[in-house]
Design an enzyme around this catalytic site. Structure first.
Site, short mmCIF file in Angstrom:
data_model
loop_
_atom_site.label_atom_id
_atom_site.label_comp_id
_atom_site.label_asym_id
_atom_site.label_seq_id
_atom_site.Cartn_x
_atom_site.Cartn_y
_atom_site.Cartn_z
N CYS A 168 0.85 -1.20 0.00
CA CYS A 168 0.00 0.00 0.00
C CYS A 168 0.88 1.25 0.00
CB CYS A 168 -0.91 0.00 1.23
SG CYS A 168 -2.05 1.40 1.27
N PRO A 169 0.91 2.01 -1.09
CA PRO A 169 1.72 3.23 -1.08
C PRO A 169 1.16 4.31 -0.16
CG PRO A 169 0.44 3.08 -3.11
CD PRO A 169 0.23 1.78 -2.38
#
Length: 387
Positions: A168-169
């Site tokens: 998850c950025p």
């Protein structure tokens, strides 16, 4: 030039492979790509700051003082879950040591036999049985290990993560076995906070529009308009993400497994990790034990550094100064000048002379060389010839 190996003790996180960054002496572990994570912090803190500055004073007076109190508690919980997800080890698996990797390669070659040239070797897999279901363990060519069930290699962090869900950025980290519950609580609480702020923004605009009119209210509260826009576009994505992960938790499934169709393909393989009960699945994911990290990031290890012999000697001499004497040698070639590097030693030897500098003794007179009998005979014969 010979090299000398100098060993020193370092923390294990300094030598861990992969593409992670560590802070606070290895206590904080994140991915290298953190730009979107900073954007997440800016949006959450900025939106809540505008809400506390413009809406909360009016709503606390005209409705209830509990509104800003509950908003503060919800905001703190969101930030705690975000930082817990972003700064923790998601479940990274250590890579095999050179000896272990060589042993595994030897086992694979012995099992596969000699592969003829031009033919592709068989896939490196192992079969294990989980709840009467055969599960394949795949070999990771980067980490040199057979990955445990539900583990996968993250191409962004370049590490194998146990129970890998996704990278998850927005949180700047992988989501795996050790931080998935905190990620879900973060999305759930962020959804509630977004709905809370969006709802009371509308209430604030409506209440002030009764006295001042709708257009005048928008002109007087530009921060409210900005909050409404941010919450409106954020609401759909955050609430949708929370609903999707709620569905996965009810099935005890990961995002990686859902995308690949691991348990819903043509073979109709049943999910061996599901308890066939929504409550049991949710309790296992959200209320299960907290697994310790297997990396031992702050442990000590020996690190051997190659250092040249010259630098090692200079460092040892600087640390332990020992007086050294320099020997001067006469030039091998006649009329050869003395090198410059020997001049200090000559001066030093002059200073060490037992005679004081003030005493200047005249040079001793040169005595004529003693003549040998053969020399005297030759001299007399030469005189007679001249006469």
């Amino acid at each position: 030039m010979s090299a000398v190996m100098i060993s020193r003790k370092v923390r294990k996180w300094e030598k861990l492979p992969g593409k992670n960054t560590f802070c606070c002496d290895g206590r904080v572990m994140m991915a290298r790509q953190k730009g979107v994570f900073y954007l997440t912090l800016f949006l959450i803190i900025g939106t809540c700051s505008l809400f506390f500055a413009f809406e909360c004073p009016y709503l606390a007076v005209h409705l209830s003082p509990a509104i800003p109190v509950f908003a503060v508690l919800l905001f703190l919980f969101v930030m705690a879950m975000l930082l817990r997800t972003s700064f923790s080890d998601p479940g990274v698996l250590p890579r095999a040591l050179p000896e272990e990797a060589a042993f595994i390669e030897m086992e694979i070659e012995a099992a596969n036999g000699n592969v003829p040239a031009g033919q592709r070797p068989p896939p490196r897999i192992r079969n294990v049985q989980i709840n009467n279901q055969i599960v394949k363990l795949k070999y990771c060519y980067t980490c040199k290990i057979f990955r445990p069930p539900r583990a996968s290699h993250c191409s962004i962090c370049d590490n194998c993560v146990d129970r890998f869900d996704h990278h998850c950025p927005w949180v700047g980290n992988c989501v795996g076995k050790r931080n998935y519950r905190y990620f879900y609580l973060f999305t759930l609480s962020l959804s509630l906070l977004t709905i809370y702020i969006f709802t009371f923004d509308i209430v604030h605009v409506v209440m002030r529009s009764v006295d001042n009119g709708f257009l005048n209210t928008l002109k007087e509260t530009p921060g409210t308009v900005l909050e409404l826009l941010v919450c409106f576009f954020t609401l759909w994505s955050v609430v949708g993400l929370t609903g999707f992960h709620t569905y996965l938790i009810s099935l005890n499934q990961t995002t990686n497994e859902d995308i690949k169709g691991s348990w819903s393909g043509k073979n109709r393989v049943q999910n061996p990790y599901s308890h066939k009960n929504i409550i049991k699945n949710c309790c296992e994911v959200l209320c299960g034990p907290t697994y310790p990290s297997v990396l031992d990031r702050r442990g000590l290890m020996q690190d051997d550094l190659p250092v040249s012999a010259t630098s090692a000697a200079s460092s040892s001499s600087s640390s332990n100064p020992v007086p050294q004497t320099t020997k001067t040698t006469a030039p091998l070639i006649p009329n050869e000048h003395t090198p410059d590097d020997t001049k200090p030693s000559i001066a030093a030897s002059a200073e060490k002379s037992p005679f004081p500098k003030e005493d200047h003794h005249p040079p001793a007179p040169k005595l004529p060389p003693l003549a040998s009998p053969e020399t005297d005979a030759e001299t007399s014969i030469a005189k007679e010839q001249t006469h």
